[in-house]
Each structure stands twice: as C-alpha cells, then as structure tokens.
Write a protein that holds these residues in place. Structure first.
Motif, PDB file in Angstrom:
ATOM      1  N   ASN A   1       0.823  -1.221   0.000  1.00 40.68           N
ATOM      2  CA  ASN A   1       0.000   0.000   0.000  1.00 40.68           C
ATOM      3  C   ASN A   1       0.856   1.270   0.000  1.00 40.68           C
ATOM      4  O   ASN A   1       0.633   2.209   0.760  1.00 40.68           O
ATOM      5  CB  ASN A   1      -0.949   0.017   1.203  1.00 40.68           C
ATOM      6  CG  ASN A   1      -1.941  -1.131   1.155  1.00 40.68           C
ATOM      7  OD1 ASN A   1      -2.371  -1.546   0.067  1.00 40.68           O
ATOM      8  ND2 ASN A   1      -2.286  -1.662   2.324  1.00 40.68           N
ATOM      9  N   GLY A   2       1.871   1.270  -0.845  1.00 41.64           N
ATOM     10  CA  GLY A   2       2.656   2.482  -1.037  1.00 41.64           C
ATOM     11  C   GLY A   2       3.741   2.736  -0.016  1.00 41.64           C
ATOM     12  O   GLY A   2       4.328   3.818   0.005  1.00 41.64           O
ATOM     13  N   GLU A   3       4.050   1.757   0.842  1.00 44.99           N
ATOM     14  CA  GLU A   3       5.146   1.934   1.793  1.00 44.99           C
ATOM     15  C   GLU A   3       5.755   0.585   2.153  1.00 44.99           C
ATOM     16  O   GLU A   3       5.142  -0.469   1.982  1.00 44.99           O
ATOM     17  CB  GLU A   3       4.645   2.626   3.062  1.00 44.99           C
ATOM     18  CG  GLU A   3       3.604   1.831   3.825  1.00 44.99           C
ATOM     19  CD  GLU A   3       3.152   2.554   5.098  1.00 44.99           C
ATOM     20  OE1 GLU A   3       3.803   3.548   5.477  1.00 44.99           O
ATOM     21  OE2 GLU A   3       2.172   2.106   5.714  1.00 44.99           O
ATOM     22  N   PHE A   4       7.002   0.640   2.652  1.00 46.59           N
ATOM     23  CA  PHE A   4       7.683  -0.577   3.062  1.00 46.59           C
ATOM     24  C   PHE A   4       7.283  -0.921   4.497  1.00 46.59           C
ATOM     25  O   PHE A   4       7.337  -0.076   5.400  1.00 46.59           O
ATOM     26  CB  PHE A   4       9.205  -0.427   2.983  1.00 46.59           C
ATOM     27  CG  PHE A   4       9.753  -0.585   1.596  1.00 46.59           C
ATOM     28  CD1 PHE A   4       9.809  -1.840   1.018  1.00 46.59           C
ATOM     29  CD2 PHE A   4      10.197   0.512   0.870  1.00 46.59           C
ATOM     30  CE1 PHE A   4      10.313  -2.004  -0.268  1.00 46.59           C
ATOM     31  CE2 PHE A   4      10.705   0.366  -0.401  1.00 46.59           C
ATOM     32  CZ  PHE A   4      10.761  -0.909  -0.984  1.00 46.59           C
ATOM     33  N   VAL A   5       6.867  -2.186   4.693  1.00 44.37           N
ATOM     34  CA  VAL A   5       6.414  -2.671   6.001  1.00 44.37           C
ATOM     35  C   VAL A   5       7.304  -3.843   6.407  1.00 44.37           C
ATOM     36  O   VAL A   5       7.551  -4.768   5.611  1.00 44.37           O
ATOM     37  CB  VAL A   5       4.942  -3.120   5.950  1.00 44.37           C
ATOM     38  CG1 VAL A   5       4.500  -3.655   7.313  1.00 44.37           C
ATOM     39  CG2 VAL A   5       4.056  -1.968   5.506  1.00 44.37           C
ATOM     40  N   THR A   6       7.793  -3.844   7.648  1.00 41.09           N
ATOM     41  CA  THR A   6       8.683  -4.905   8.131  1.00 41.09           C
ATOM     42  C   THR A   6       7.964  -6.243   8.174  1.00 41.09           C
ATOM     43  O   THR A   6       6.851  -6.359   8.698  1.00 41.09           O
ATOM     44  CB  THR A   6       9.218  -4.569   9.536  1.00 41.09           C
ATOM     45  OG1 THR A   6       9.962  -3.350   9.470  1.00 41.09           O
ATOM     46  CG2 THR A   6      10.109  -5.676  10.065  1.00 41.09           C
ATOM     47  N   ASP A   7       8.614  -7.273   7.600  1.00 42.95           N
ATOM     48  CA  ASP A   7       8.120  -8.648   7.661  1.00 42.95           C
ATOM     49  C   ASP A   7       8.670  -9.277   8.933  1.00 42.95           C
ATOM     50  O   ASP A   7       9.830  -9.687   8.992  1.00 42.95           O
ATOM     51  CB  ASP A   7       8.563  -9.419   6.423  1.00 42.95           C
ATOM     52  CG  ASP A   7       7.966 -10.826   6.359  1.00 42.95           C
ATOM     53  OD1 ASP A   7       7.582 -11.363   7.417  1.00 42.95           O
ATOM     54  OD2 ASP A   7       7.906 -11.394   5.243  1.00 42.95           O
ATOM     55  N   THR A   8       7.845  -9.332   9.967  1.00 42.47           N
ATOM     56  CA  THR A   8       8.317  -9.807  11.275  1.00 42.47           C
ATOM     57  C   THR A   8       8.700 -11.278  11.252  1.00 42.47           C
ATOM     58  O   THR A   8       9.480 -11.733  12.088  1.00 42.47           O
ATOM     59  CB  THR A   8       7.245  -9.570  12.348  1.00 42.47           C
ATOM     60  OG1 THR A   8       6.023 -10.217  11.944  1.00 42.47           O
ATOM     61  CG2 THR A   8       6.993  -8.071  12.529  1.00 42.47           C
ATOM     62  N   GLY A   9       8.148 -12.032  10.305  1.00 41.95           N
ATOM     63  CA  GLY A   9       8.494 -13.455  10.226  1.00 41.95           C
ATOM     64  C   GLY A   9       9.889 -13.705   9.705  1.00 41.95           C
ATOM     65  O   GLY A   9      10.458 -14.784   9.917  1.00 41.95           O
ATOM     66  N   LEU A  10      10.469 -12.738   9.004  1.00 38.94           N
ATOM     67  CA  LEU A  10      11.806 -12.903   8.436  1.00 38.94           C
ATOM     68  C   LEU A  10      12.829 -11.960   9.062  1.00 38.94           C
ATOM     69  O   LEU A  10      13.996 -11.967   8.668  1.00 38.94           O
ATOM     70  CB  LEU A  10      11.767 -12.651   6.920  1.00 38.94           C
ATOM     71  CG  LEU A  10      10.893 -13.594   6.091  1.00 38.94           C
ATOM     72  CD1 LEU A  10      10.925 -13.190   4.628  1.00 38.94           C
ATOM     73  CD2 LEU A  10      11.353 -15.034   6.261  1.00 38.94           C
TER      74      LEU A  10
ATOM     75  N   LEU B   1      21.227 -16.870  20.378  1.00 37.77           N
ATOM     76  CA  LEU B   1      19.973 -16.249  20.792  1.00 37.77           C
ATOM     77  C   LEU B   1      19.329 -15.542  19.604  1.00 37.77           C
ATOM     78  O   LEU B   1      19.971 -14.740  18.931  1.00 37.77           O
ATOM     79  CB  LEU B   1      20.213 -15.238  21.912  1.00 37.77           C
ATOM     80  CG  LEU B   1      18.999 -14.409  22.360  1.00 37.77           C
ATOM     81  CD1 LEU B   1      17.960 -15.306  23.024  1.00 37.77           C
ATOM     82  CD2 LEU B   1      19.433 -13.277  23.289  1.00 37.77           C
ATOM     83  N   LEU B   2      18.043 -15.869  19.350  1.00 31.88           N
ATOM     84  CA  LEU B   2      17.209 -15.099  18.431  1.00 31.88           C
ATOM     85  C   LEU B   2      16.470 -14.060  19.280  1.00 31.88           C
ATOM     86  O   LEU B   2      15.570 -14.401  20.048  1.00 31.88           O
ATOM     87  CB  LEU B   2      16.213 -16.014  17.719  1.00 31.88           C
ATOM     88  CG  LEU B   2      16.764 -16.877  16.588  1.00 31.88           C
ATOM     89  CD1 LEU B   2      15.721 -17.901  16.169  1.00 31.88           C
ATOM     90  CD2 LEU B   2      17.149 -16.028  15.415  1.00 31.88           C
ATOM     91  N   GLU B   3      16.873 -12.791  19.153  1.00 37.14           N
ATOM     92  CA  GLU B   3      16.399 -11.780  20.095  1.00 37.14           C
ATOM     93  C   GLU B   3      14.896 -11.544  20.006  1.00 37.14           C
ATOM     94  O   GLU B   3      14.215 -11.432  21.031  1.00 37.14           O
ATOM     95  CB  GLU B   3      17.158 -10.469  19.869  1.00 37.14           C
ATOM     96  CG  GLU B   3      18.593 -10.504  20.343  1.00 37.14           C
ATOM     97  CD  GLU B   3      19.191  -9.114  20.433  1.00 37.14           C
ATOM     98  OE1 GLU B   3      18.461  -8.136  20.188  1.00 37.14           O
ATOM     99  OE2 GLU B   3      20.388  -9.012  20.769  1.00 37.14           O
ATOM    100  N   THR B   4      14.342 -11.472  18.797  1.00 37.68           N
ATOM    101  CA  THR B   4      12.923 -11.147  18.675  1.00 37.68           C
ATOM    102  C   THR B   4      12.040 -12.220  19.282  1.00 37.68           C
ATOM    103  O   THR B   4      11.062 -11.937  19.985  1.00 37.68           O
ATOM    104  CB  THR B   4      12.556 -10.942  17.192  1.00 37.68           C
ATOM    105  OG1 THR B   4      13.411  -9.938  16.645  1.00 37.68           O
ATOM    106  CG2 THR B   4      11.115 -10.506  17.052  1.00 37.68           C
ATOM    107  N   THR B   5      12.374 -13.475  19.046  1.00 41.27           N
ATOM    108  CA  THR B   5      11.563 -14.579  19.568  1.00 41.27           C
ATOM    109  C   THR B   5      12.081 -15.088  20.908  1.00 41.27           C
ATOM    110  O   THR B   5      11.443 -15.935  21.535  1.00 41.27           O
ATOM    111  CB  THR B   5      11.562 -15.738  18.559  1.00 41.27           C
ATOM    112  OG1 THR B   5      12.919 -16.174  18.348  1.00 41.27           O
ATOM    113  CG2 THR B   5      10.960 -15.296  17.238  1.00 41.27           C
ATOM    114  N   ASN B   6      13.285 -14.601  21.313  1.00 43.08           N
ATOM    115  CA  ASN B   6      13.904 -15.014  22.569  1.00 43.08           C
ATOM    116  C   ASN B   6      14.195 -16.517  22.590  1.00 43.08           C
ATOM    117  O   ASN B   6      14.190 -17.152  23.658  1.00 43.08           O
ATOM    118  CB  ASN B   6      13.042 -14.628  23.777  1.00 43.08           C
ATOM    119  CG  ASN B   6      13.873 -14.537  25.053  1.00 43.08           C
ATOM    120  OD1 ASN B   6      15.048 -14.155  25.011  1.00 43.08           O
ATOM    121  ND2 ASN B   6      13.282 -14.891  26.172  1.00 43.08           N
ATOM    122  N   ASP B   7      14.454 -17.107  21.417  1.00 40.88           N
ATOM    123  CA  ASP B   7      14.821 -18.521  21.341  1.00 40.88           C
ATOM    124  C   ASP B   7      16.323 -18.653  21.585  1.00 40.88           C
ATOM    125  O   ASP B   7      17.142 -18.126  20.823  1.00 40.88           O
ATOM    126  CB  ASP B   7      14.471 -19.093  19.967  1.00 40.88           C
ATOM    127  CG  ASP B   7      12.977 -19.233  19.764  1.00 40.88           C
ATOM    128  OD1 ASP B   7      12.259 -19.303  20.779  1.00 40.88           O
ATOM    129  OD2 ASP B   7      12.532 -19.263  18.602  1.00 40.88           O
TER     130      ASP B   7
END
Length: 792
Positions: A465-474, A514-520
C-alpha cells in the motif's frame, strides 16, 4: 577522498620507520648452488651464516630459482653453511674477503640417501615434504596460479579440492579446518574470503590429515594450515606489481621490507577492483501438483578493495623475538542480479512468468592485529617457547532492493527491501612450549583460548500500500557467542629407523545462540578428550611407512546455526539450524613412501568414522519453494586410498599426479525417513610443466572430480583445465605472466535432489578467468607476481 588523506600519513610513517634503521659497514656474500649429479640449480636452498664459536645462526637467506643468492652481514666471526633437504650439508670456512665482498662461485651439493627424518618429493618449483604428522606443500611460482587466490593454490595441493562455490574439501570431505599461520582467521570462516590471499603471498601449505594433539580438534577430515611469507632479506627490499584480467580484474601492489640486525620492518599496500559472476539454473518439480518452476539468472559481485599491512620484528636478543603486526582492508561491493522465473502446469503450459532483479551495495571493513613473542633456548635448536595474542574483526553494512516484474500470467509484481548489519570479533590467546631432552626424545605442551562473538541484525521489508512494512516473520537479530578452552600434551621419540608420537588434548566448549525477537536460546556446553598417535618406520633407503590416529570434532559455524537467509532467489533458499549439534570423527591412516631414484611415490589408505553427521536436507513446499538446511543425521563410514607422485622423464618436462578414491556407507534416519545408502567418488589431477627456450615456462593442470551420491540425490562429475605461461626478464627481476583458469569453461556444478514428492535440479558456473601481469623486484627483492589482494 578520505581514503587518500588517510593513506598519505601512513606512507610517511612507513618511510619514517625505515629511516630509523641504522646502516653499518657490511660484507656482501654471493654465490650459486647446484646439484652435483646434473649441475642443475637448487632453488630455495638455505644459505646460513653461523657463529664460529657457538655455531648459532646469525642470518641467512634462500637461493633463487637460478640457484643464486646474495646476503650481507656486519659481523666477522662466522662460517657459511649451505643446505637443502635431501642433500648433504656443506660448511664453508675457507674464503677470502676482497673489498668487503665474498664471491663463493658455484657450490655443489650431493644427494643424501641416508636422510631418515623425512622424504621429499622435489617438484620443479613447488615440492612436498613428508613429516611425522603432516605433509608440507612448499609453494613455488606455479604459473596457472599467478594472479589468482589462495583457493586456486589449494586446488593444486595433493588431497585438496575446491569446488566452484569456494568450498574446500580434504580427501573428499568438507569437514576441514583452515588456519592461517597456525591460527584461526576471519578469512577462513568463509571460503570465498580466502580470495583476499594471493598466490605470491603463500610460503607453504601444511596438509594435516591426522592432526596431533598440538592442533585444534576442530576439523573432522583434518587441517589445512596456510603459511604466509614474511620477507627477511637484510637491507631495503621491495616489489611492485600490476595485474589486469577478464572478467574485470585490475590491481596494483607494493611490498616494502627493511631488515637490520635488530629490526625487520615490513609493509604491503594494495588496491584494485575485480568482478565475479555466476550463471545458474534451477528446476523445481512438484510431483504432487505436477507443476514445474524454472528459474535462470546471473548474479555479480563487483568489488573495489584497499588494504595496508604494517608490522615489525624486534630482536631483543638473537634468541628473543617480538612481532607486532596489523592489517586493515576495506571493500566496497556492488552485487546486482537478475533471475527469470517460469511456472508450468501439469500439461507443460506456461502459467506465469516474471523477472526478479536485485540491487545490493555493501561495505566491509576488516581488521587483524597480532602480538607474538618467541624464545629460542640456547641448549637445543628445537627448544622453543611461543606466546601469541591475535584479534580480528569483520563487519558488513549491506542494503538490498528486490523488484519482481510480471511478464505474463498471474500478477507477480512486488518489491522487497533488506538490511544487514553484521559484526564478528575473534580473539585467540595461545601458548606453545617444546622441549627436546635428547636427539630422540622431546615433549610439546601448551594451551589455547578462543573467543568468537557474532551479531547478525537482519530485516526484511515488503512494499504494501505504497510503503515498506517490516516482515516480522523474516526479521530478527541472531547472536552467536562461543568460547573454546584447550590444553594439550604430547611426547615423541625419533630414532634412526623408528619414530613414535602420542598426545592428548582436552577441549571445553561453551556456545550460546539467541534469536532476540523470539527469545529462542540454544546453549551448549561440553568437554571432550581428543587423543592422537603417530608412528613411522624406515624399512630401507627406498621404503618408509607412516601411520596415525586422531579424534576430531566439527562445531557448527555461525552460518550453520543462523535460521535466516538471503532472499536473492526466493524460490531456492538456504538457512541454518539453531539446534544443530557438533559431529565427531575417528580418523585412521597408513601411508607408504617409496623413494625410487629421483621419483618418490606416496600411497595411503585411510578410514574415517563420523557420528552425528551433518547433512543438508532440501524440502520443497507446495508453492515450489525449495529450502535447504543442515541436520544431524546418523553416521558415515569412509574408506579410501590416495596416491601422489612426481616424475621427470626429461629435464624440460615434469609431471605431478594426484589421485584419491573413497567409498562411503551412510546410515541415518530423519523424521522417520531412512537415509541409508552407499556410494563412492574419486578425484584426480595431472600437472605438466614445460621449460621452453627463451626463459619461458608453460604449465597445464587437468582436474577431474567424479559424480557421487548425496543424501537425497547426486552431484555430476566435473572436468576442467588451468593453463599458465611465464617469461622472465632483467635477470629474473621482472616477470610477465599469463594465467587461464578453467580454459574451456567446463567447470559446472550440477546436482539433483529428490525429496518426497519433489525434485530439484541445480546448475551453476563461474566461467573462464584470464589474468595478465607484470611484476618487478627492487633492492634485493624479487618480482612477487602480486595481484593486489590483502596480505596477512
């Protein structure tokens, strides 16, 4: 430019350092060393000055390819010792000094058939030494490697192969640890980074298929140790080189060295640009939906590089040496790519077609610094103490923009943007001590502590929709922290006919990811013992036997563990596995060395048994995306034979032959699927060297790698030819060289994978490389055939 402003004071500092080295009245010593049997020059023979009273070395040099040498001294109580492995050493005590000059004329050395400590396969330029626990490939000026990288040199070393992607294998196994000057380096973490070391920089390569306890236990198939040259001729020496090539490969290099009795100051400067391209094709077939996805494309890596190395050796006493050195390299990368995708249905009708283009830029600063202290004790030449501290760091700031454009069929228009902030720091602290108790008995002991800290901040954004949005899954930040503490002890006996060396190494590993976003988090802490035993026996002057055993480990690297990936080709993805465990290998080998006249044959039999084997598994999803990641799957038992020889039928022609064959038995299960299978593979290399009139040398190296089975499919065979031509001018001070790698552009990497209801075919090639260069040595330096890569 900021870079030019920074280089100017550096150059001034270099000249200032040189100006502090005092110049005293010296005596010049020169001569020529030849073989007694055929009057041929002996290249790289050692010429040493020794004190008449203590017999301790004062200084020395090695002969050129023509057998000549020149050295200078400021002392007067000395004699001259001339030696070469496989020949009788000659002491020269009777000589005349005229006008501060000594001309020894022609010095002849006779072959020594009674040498028992090692057998030498003496090639025209490069040669291999067989020692108790390793083989040493002394790198000469092999023409086809001129202007090329360390990867090309490695591909000419017996038992070693480098595939088109830069992956290094030893005897067909990829679980090999690559060291630089006996220590881990940033450059060895990624095979492609070894391209920053050029052929002219390498003194020798040690191939250690069964490492003793002295070495890291890392590397299940063994260790490759790259020894970098450090110029030590007295006085001011230097060399300048210019290189050009196709694909785009241009560079200039400057090397300077100043040596006195107390100091050895050295520096190298290099800058240039180069391009690498790769053509690839992928075919993903989904047998359940009966759809096929074709994608073909080319990706490029265009690179500008600048580097400087500065260092000094300080001789506190003749037996105490401090070395301080540092290297800085800066790379600017541009990595465009373009892929075409075509999706076909079960009737082979084209459903949709689209193009995916990439624009990537990156900057890569690299640092390495080292402090070394070496103590040579006076009671024995092999009584040594070595302390070293090494640090290196690498960072990458990379941004990419991907643009999908529909050609026909289903709408595939899309944009993605990625950002990578990567930083890695390594610190190694090492102590080694060797003590001979007699000519037969000796011990080695020491310890090492290695710290590795890595952070990879990776973000993917989609255009919505006209802007860049962060893909949280990647998107995530992956942290990797590993500490390894090791200690070892070994003892050796070397008699006239029989030798034995045994040792034990203890290593404690502490790994945290450590995966910081998921805390794994994945924490691993384990301690292991790694024994080693080596023995040798000389049955006669013509037959020697070596045998060895060692236990090894392969610890997953950062990229093996990181679950995130580059989305350059969004339908062919490689990622890591945070849960991956280390694999362990027991390695056995027996080698026979036959010395037949001037020809030496090396024939070996080996066996490796690996547990928790790491294999890459490929999965194909319903939407035709193939994802490959490493998994621990079962065991692997490998039995192989190896053969190396060198033969000179006439004085202008030399052949070097290398052959390796192994069969393997894989047993394992993953997610209830059985992966038991057997297979074999073989590789061979034939190098022919020709000495032509007008001081021209020509060289051709043919390589063949057989097809072999993999866990899910097979890889095709590969055959390719490298060529080289060299012409010396100005009494060897100047050298023109021409090198052609993969002359017929036949070095294709092809693989087929079958998994469940899907298949994947991959093909890639990098094509022909041609280089043309000129180098010139001044002072007492030699033309170094330097392509401008970073010196370590």
């Amino acid at each position: 430019m900021v870079l030019k402003k920074n280089i100017t004071p550096v150059l001034f500092g270099i000249l200032l350092m040189f100006s502090f080295v005092s110049v005293a009245q010296t005596t010049k010593i020169e001569g020529r060393v030849v073989e007694q049997s055929n009057n041929q020059p002996l290249a790289y023979a050692t010429v040493m000055l020794a004190d008449k009273d203590t017999n301790k070395p004062i200084s020395g040099t090695t002969t050129t390819e023509e057998g000549t040498f020149v050295l200078e001294t400021e002392t007067n109580n000395y004699y001259i010792k001339v030696s070469f492995i496989g020949f009788v050493t000659k002491d020269i005590r009777d000589f005349q000094v005229k006008n501060n000059s000594i001309n020894l004329g022609t010095i002849t050395l006779a072959e020594d058939a009674a040498q028992l400590d090692e057998v030498v396969v003496q090639a025209e330029v490069s040669r291999t030494q067989f020692k108790l626990d390793k083989r040493v490939f002394n790198v000469g000026k092999d023409i086809s490697s001129t202007g090329m990288s360390a990867l090309d040199v490695l591909n000419n070393v017996p038992s070693v192969n480098v595939n088109i992607e830069g992956a290094i294998s030893l005897r067909g196994s990829s679980g090999v640890q690559v060291l630089i000057n006996g220590k881990p380096s940033i450059l060895t973490e990624d095979g492609g980074a070894l391209g920053s070391i050029t052929a002219d920089m390498i003194e020798s390569i040690e191939v250690i298929t069964n490492p003793s306890a002295k070495y890291d236990a890392e590397g299940t198939s063994g260790i490759i140790n790259i020894i970098i040259k450090k110029e030590e001729r007295k006085g001011l020496n230097g060399s300048v080189s210019l290189n050009t090539g196709e694909p785009d490969n241009h560079s200039v290099g400057i090397s300077l060295n100043r040596r006195s009795e107390k100091f050895n100051l050295f520096t190298q400067l290099g800058l240039g640009r180069r391009s690498y391209l790769r053509d690839s094709e992928n075919i993903n077939r989904n047998l359940e939906t009966v759809t096929t996805l074709f994608n073909t494309g080319t990706d490029y890596r265009n690179e500008k590089f600048y580097n400087i190395t500065l260092g000094t050796d300080y001789y506190l006493t003749p037996n105490d040496v401090f070395t301080l050195s540092g290297n800085f390299a800066y790379e600017v990368e541009d990595q465009p790519s373009n892929y075409n995708f075509q999706l076909f249905d079960e009737a082979d009708a084209l459903v949709s077609e689209w193009n995916r283009s990439e624009a990537t830029d990156a900057t890569n600063p690299k640092w390495q610094y080292e402090l070394v202290y070496k103590k040579d004790f006076t009671d024995h030449e092999d009584h040594d103490l070595l302390l070293s501290a090494t640090g290196n760091s690498f960072s990458k700031d990379q941004n990419s923009l991907f643009d999908d454009v529909t050609v026909s069929g289903e709408d595939r228009d899309a944009q993605q943007r990625t950002r990578t902030d990567f930083a890695e720091d390594n610190f190694t602290f090492k102590l080694d001590y060797m003590k001979p108790f007699s000519e037969q008995w000796s011990i080695e002991t020491g310890a090492q502590y290695v710290m590795t800290d890595v952070s990879n901040d990776y973000e993917v954004e989609d255009w919505i929709n006209g802007e860049f949005v962060t893909d949280t899954g990647l998107t995530n930040i992956f942290n990797y922290d590993q500490k390894v503490l090791g200690a070892y002890f070994s003892a050796a006996y070397e008699g006239e006919k029989w030798g034995l060396k045994g040792g034990l190494r203890l290593e404690q590993t502490d790994l945290k990811t450590l995966l910081e976003t998921t805390n794994d988090a994945n924490d691993q802490n384990y301690t292991n013992l790694f024994p080693s035993v080596h023995t040798s026996y000389k049955f006669s002057e013509a037959v020697s036997l070596q045998a060895g055993y060692s236990k090894r480990v392969y610890r997953p690297r950062m990229w093996d563990l990181n679950p995130f990936f580059n989305i350059r080709n969004s339908f062919s993805i490689r990622q890591g596995n945070p849960e991956l465990q280390p694999e362990f290998t027991d390695s056995y080998e027996v080698t026979t060395i036959l010395d037949i006249g001037k020809t030496s044959l090396n024939f070996g039999v080996y066996h490796r048994f690996t547990t928790d084997m790491i294999e890459r598994i490929t999965f194909l999803s319903e939407d035709n995306v193939s994802t490959t990641r490493p998994e621990n799957i079962g065991t692997n038992s490998t039995v192989g034979i190896e053969f190396n020889t060198k033969y000179t039928p006439i004085n202008w022609l030399t052949f070097n032959v290398d052959f390796n064959y192994n069969s393997f038995d894989r047993e394992g299960t993953f997610e209830s699927e059985v992966f038991d299978f057997k297979g074999d593979q073989w590789t061979s290399k034939l190098m022919a060297k020709f000495k032509l009139p007008a001081n021209i040398d020509f060289e051709a190296t043919g390589n063949y790698e057989s097809e072999y089975k993999t866990l899910q499919g097979e890889n095709d065979d590969i055959a390719f030819l490298d060529l080289g031509l060299r012409k010396k001018i100005l009494n060897g001070k100047g050298v023109f060289s021409l090198g052609v790698r993969d002359a017929f552009a036949s070095r294709y990497f092809k693989s087929f994978t079958a998994q469940g209801n899907s298949t994947n075919y991959t093909e890639s090639t990098r094509g022909r490389f041609v280089t043309l260069g000129f180098s010139y040595g001044f002072g007492k330096g030699e033309a170094m055939e330097y392509s401008g890569g970073r010196r370590r």
